[in-house]
Design a protein around this motif. Sequence first.
Motif, PDB file in Angstrom:
ATOM      1  N   GLU A  13      74.792  43.795   5.401  1.00 61.67           N
ATOM      2  CA  GLU A  13      74.643  42.628   4.588  1.00 61.67           C
ATOM      3  C   GLU A  13      75.705  41.757   4.709  1.00 61.67           C
ATOM      4  O   GLU A  13      75.526  40.607   4.434  1.00 61.67           O
ATOM      5  CB  GLU A  13      74.457  43.260   2.884  1.00 61.67           C
ATOM      6  CG  GLU A  13      73.893  42.251   1.843  1.00 61.67           C
ATOM      7  CD  GLU A  13      73.230  42.723   1.249  1.00 61.67           C
ATOM      8  OE1 GLU A  13      73.230  42.590  -0.070  1.00 61.67           O
ATOM      9  OE2 GLU A  13      71.914  43.074   1.520  1.00 61.67           O
ATOM     10  N   ARG A  14      76.861  42.383   5.223  1.00 67.67           N
ATOM     11  CA  ARG A  14      78.141  41.289   5.412  1.00 67.67           C
ATOM     12  C   ARG A  14      77.632  40.614   6.667  1.00 67.67           C
ATOM     13  O   ARG A  14      78.026  39.311   6.596  1.00 67.67           O
ATOM     14  CB  ARG A  14      79.105  42.118   5.922  1.00 67.67           C
ATOM     15  CG  ARG A  14      80.241  41.270   5.913  1.00 67.67           C
ATOM     16  CD  ARG A  14      81.674  42.335   5.928  1.00 67.67           C
ATOM     17  NE  ARG A  14      81.893  43.226   7.062  1.00 67.67           N
ATOM     18  CZ  ARG A  14      82.265  42.800   8.198  1.00 67.67           C
ATOM     19  NH1 ARG A  14      83.000  41.587   8.127  1.00 67.67           N
ATOM     20  NH2 ARG A  14      82.540  43.684   9.174  1.00 67.67           N
TER      21      ARG A  14
ATOM     22  N   ALA B 289      75.153  37.745   5.321  1.00 68.97           N
ATOM     23  CA  ALA B 289      75.811  36.982   4.491  1.00 68.97           C
ATOM     24  C   ALA B 289      76.506  35.769   5.241  1.00 68.97           C
ATOM     25  O   ALA B 289      76.687  34.660   5.083  1.00 68.97           O
ATOM     26  CB  ALA B 289      76.686  37.482   3.385  1.00 68.97           C
ATOM     27  N   GLU B 290      77.156  36.346   6.484  1.00 68.20           N
ATOM     28  CA  GLU B 290      77.901  35.376   7.333  1.00 68.20           C
ATOM     29  C   GLU B 290      76.981  34.417   7.993  1.00 68.20           C
ATOM     30  O   GLU B 290      77.105  33.294   8.181  1.00 68.20           O
ATOM     31  CB  GLU B 290      78.504  36.149   8.578  1.00 68.20           C
ATOM     32  CG  GLU B 290      79.632  35.482   9.370  1.00 68.20           C
ATOM     33  CD  GLU B 290      80.716  34.961   8.560  1.00 68.20           C
ATOM     34  OE1 GLU B 290      81.127  33.682   8.906  1.00 68.20           O
ATOM     35  OE2 GLU B 290      81.114  35.296   7.425  1.00 68.20           O
TER      36      GLU B 290
ATOM     37  N   VAL C 210      74.185  33.281   6.656  1.00 72.80           N
ATOM     38  CA  VAL C 210      73.812  32.369   5.725  1.00 72.80           C
ATOM     39  C   VAL C 210      74.914  31.188   5.688  1.00 72.80           C
ATOM     40  O   VAL C 210      74.929  30.067   5.519  1.00 72.80           O
ATOM     41  CB  VAL C 210      73.778  32.805   4.272  1.00 72.80           C
ATOM     42  CG1 VAL C 210      73.723  31.698   3.231  1.00 72.80           C
ATOM     43  CG2 VAL C 210      72.720  33.777   3.895  1.00 72.80           C
ATOM     44  N   SER C 211      76.415  31.581   5.782  1.00 69.86           N
ATOM     45  CA  SER C 211      77.322  30.761   5.914  1.00 69.86           C
ATOM     46  C   SER C 211      77.278  29.822   7.255  1.00 69.86           C
ATOM     47  O   SER C 211      77.429  28.677   7.169  1.00 69.86           O
ATOM     48  CB  SER C 211      78.802  31.387   5.877  1.00 69.86           C
ATOM     49  OG  SER C 211      78.773  32.254   4.715  1.00 69.86           O
TER      50      SER C 211
ATOM     51  N   HIS D 175      66.765  43.989   2.524  1.00 69.19           N
ATOM     52  CA  HIS D 175      68.291  42.692   2.547  1.00 69.19           C
ATOM     53  C   HIS D 175      67.843  41.530   2.098  1.00 69.19           C
ATOM     54  O   HIS D 175      68.864  41.036   1.217  1.00 69.19           O
ATOM     55  CB  HIS D 175      68.543  42.551   4.012  1.00 69.19           C
ATOM     56  CG  HIS D 175      69.338  43.944   4.361  1.00 69.19           C
ATOM     57  ND1 HIS D 175      70.647  44.413   3.863  1.00 69.19           N
ATOM     58  CD2 HIS D 175      69.099  44.705   5.419  1.00 69.19           C
ATOM     59  CE1 HIS D 175      70.827  45.270   4.458  1.00 69.19           C
ATOM     60  NE2 HIS D 175      69.935  45.630   5.567  1.00 69.19           N
TER      61      HIS D 175
ATOM     62  N   LEU E 223      70.327  40.490  -1.065  1.00 71.74           N
ATOM     63  CA  LEU E 223      71.149  39.310  -1.158  1.00 71.74           C
ATOM     64  C   LEU E 223      70.682  38.294  -2.122  1.00 71.74           C
ATOM     65  O   LEU E 223      71.815  37.787  -2.742  1.00 71.74           O
ATOM     66  CB  LEU E 223      70.802  38.700   0.304  1.00 71.74           C
ATOM     67  CG  LEU E 223      72.115  37.586   0.706  1.00 71.74           C
ATOM     68  CD1 LEU E 223      73.379  38.131   0.811  1.00 71.74           C
ATOM     69  CD2 LEU E 223      71.761  37.040   2.083  1.00 71.74           C
TER      70      LEU E 223
ATOM     71  N   ASP F 133      73.644  36.530  -4.302  1.00 71.89           N
ATOM     72  CA  ASP F 133      74.310  35.402  -3.576  1.00 71.89           C
ATOM     73  C   ASP F 133      73.593  33.881  -4.155  1.00 71.89           C
ATOM     74  O   ASP F 133      72.359  33.671  -4.007  1.00 71.89           O
ATOM     75  CB  ASP F 133      73.960  35.384  -2.071  1.00 71.89           C
ATOM     76  CG  ASP F 133      74.802  34.346  -1.238  1.00 71.89           C
ATOM     77  OD1 ASP F 133      74.994  33.342  -1.669  1.00 71.89           O
ATOM     78  OD2 ASP F 133      75.093  34.786  -0.259  1.00 71.89           O
TER      79      ASP F 133
ATOM     80  N   ARG G 285      73.626  30.926  -3.175  1.00 70.47           N
ATOM     81  CA  ARG G 285      73.375  29.900  -2.294  1.00 70.47           C
ATOM     82  C   ARG G 285      71.862  30.285  -1.967  1.00 70.47           C
ATOM     83  O   ARG G 285      71.221  29.152  -1.523  1.00 70.47           O
ATOM     84  CB  ARG G 285      74.090  30.564  -0.858  1.00 70.47           C
ATOM     85  CG  ARG G 285      75.486  30.172  -1.178  1.00 70.47           C
ATOM     86  CD  ARG G 285      76.509  30.122   0.013  1.00 70.47           C
ATOM     87  NE  ARG G 285      76.326  31.773   0.460  1.00 70.47           N
ATOM     88  CZ  ARG G 285      76.725  32.168   1.514  1.00 70.47           C
ATOM     89  NH1 ARG G 285      77.485  31.518   2.603  1.00 70.47           N
ATOM     90  NH2 ARG G 285      76.713  33.389   1.751  1.00 70.47           N
TER      91      ARG G 285
END
Length: 359
Positions: free
Chosen positions: A177-178, A181-182, A184-185, A209, A213, A217, A219
């Motif tokens: 998940e980390r 999330a990266e 997505v950034s 996931h 997320l 999140d 976003r």
Amino acid sequence: MAGGNATTLLDAKTLVKTRALMGNALRQICRVSALALILGSMAMVPVTVQAQPRAGHAKAAVAPKPDAKPAKASPRRQKSAEGARRAAEAENTNGFNIDGRRVRVDVVKAETDMLGPDGRAPAVLILHGAHGLGDGSLFYPQAKALAERGITAFVVHYFDGIPQARKAAPTLHDERERVIAEAVSYVSKQAYVDAERIGVFGLSLGGFHALSLGSRDQRIQAVVNVVGAMPSEVQRRGVHRMPPTLVMHGDRDATVPVRRAYELASLLGEIGAEHEVKIYKGEGHTFRGDAKEDSITRTVDFFERHLGGDRGLLDKELEIDIALAPVVPETEMLPIRELTIADEALWAMAEQGNSQPGN
């Protein structure tokens, strides 16, 4: 004199015969000695005789030496997704780094004539399942369909960011998940992406996931989950928000049972999240034929409604039919916390090959 000469000749003949006999004896001794030397040297060198199998008989296995290293198992051959990637006209991006590891990201950009005045478009991240992309047929066609409707799609190779061998292991949920999330950034920073309109599509493990997320999140503005479910640990921690969510599942799914979709629908209803549910009769963990095509179309329509430039106007002026979860007998509709189908069991089944390729 004559008698003396006769005696001398007789002695000479005897001497010649004696010398001949001695020569023969000496040669025999030499031959015997040479043979003894040869046999002695052969006895000092071990000779291995490998018996040849008879016709019609299998060759006997040779026992390994006690100190021999075990033979390495041949790695499982992965299917190539390159053909599907090219067919979708996906481009390789620079991707991003996390903990020194490069994570690949393929992009299928929205059609140019469908971009907004600022040249940007909504974006959807596509997350593969526990067996990776497989041959790509479950992911790149979906990306292409999104791009044709003005939504840029990013196929994320998120396993690239996981150093462990069993990348789909339940214990690595937070690590995966980390990485996502990266991702997505990374997507939100692209100049051709509207960072305010980002969605996530996930299949099987990717669906788990996408839901996880989306629950935390801000976003993420829309989620499509295909044959996945809300992770049990996320449910135990508590889910309090979800963006609009589309749930699609097969009623004969033996890897992630369909009641996980009912469970998810119940959860979304309890927290007041807008959601749609489609259960495909006769389909398993992978949709095929008409069901597959229908799921692609539903996904595009859903993201277009919730990420499109006129999403606010659509919500106000159009009557959108939100499909609710099928009616489930009360004996099956237990409280969410009592539905304890362990995700670990699902992954174990997937790793044993019970799930379809590409999930």
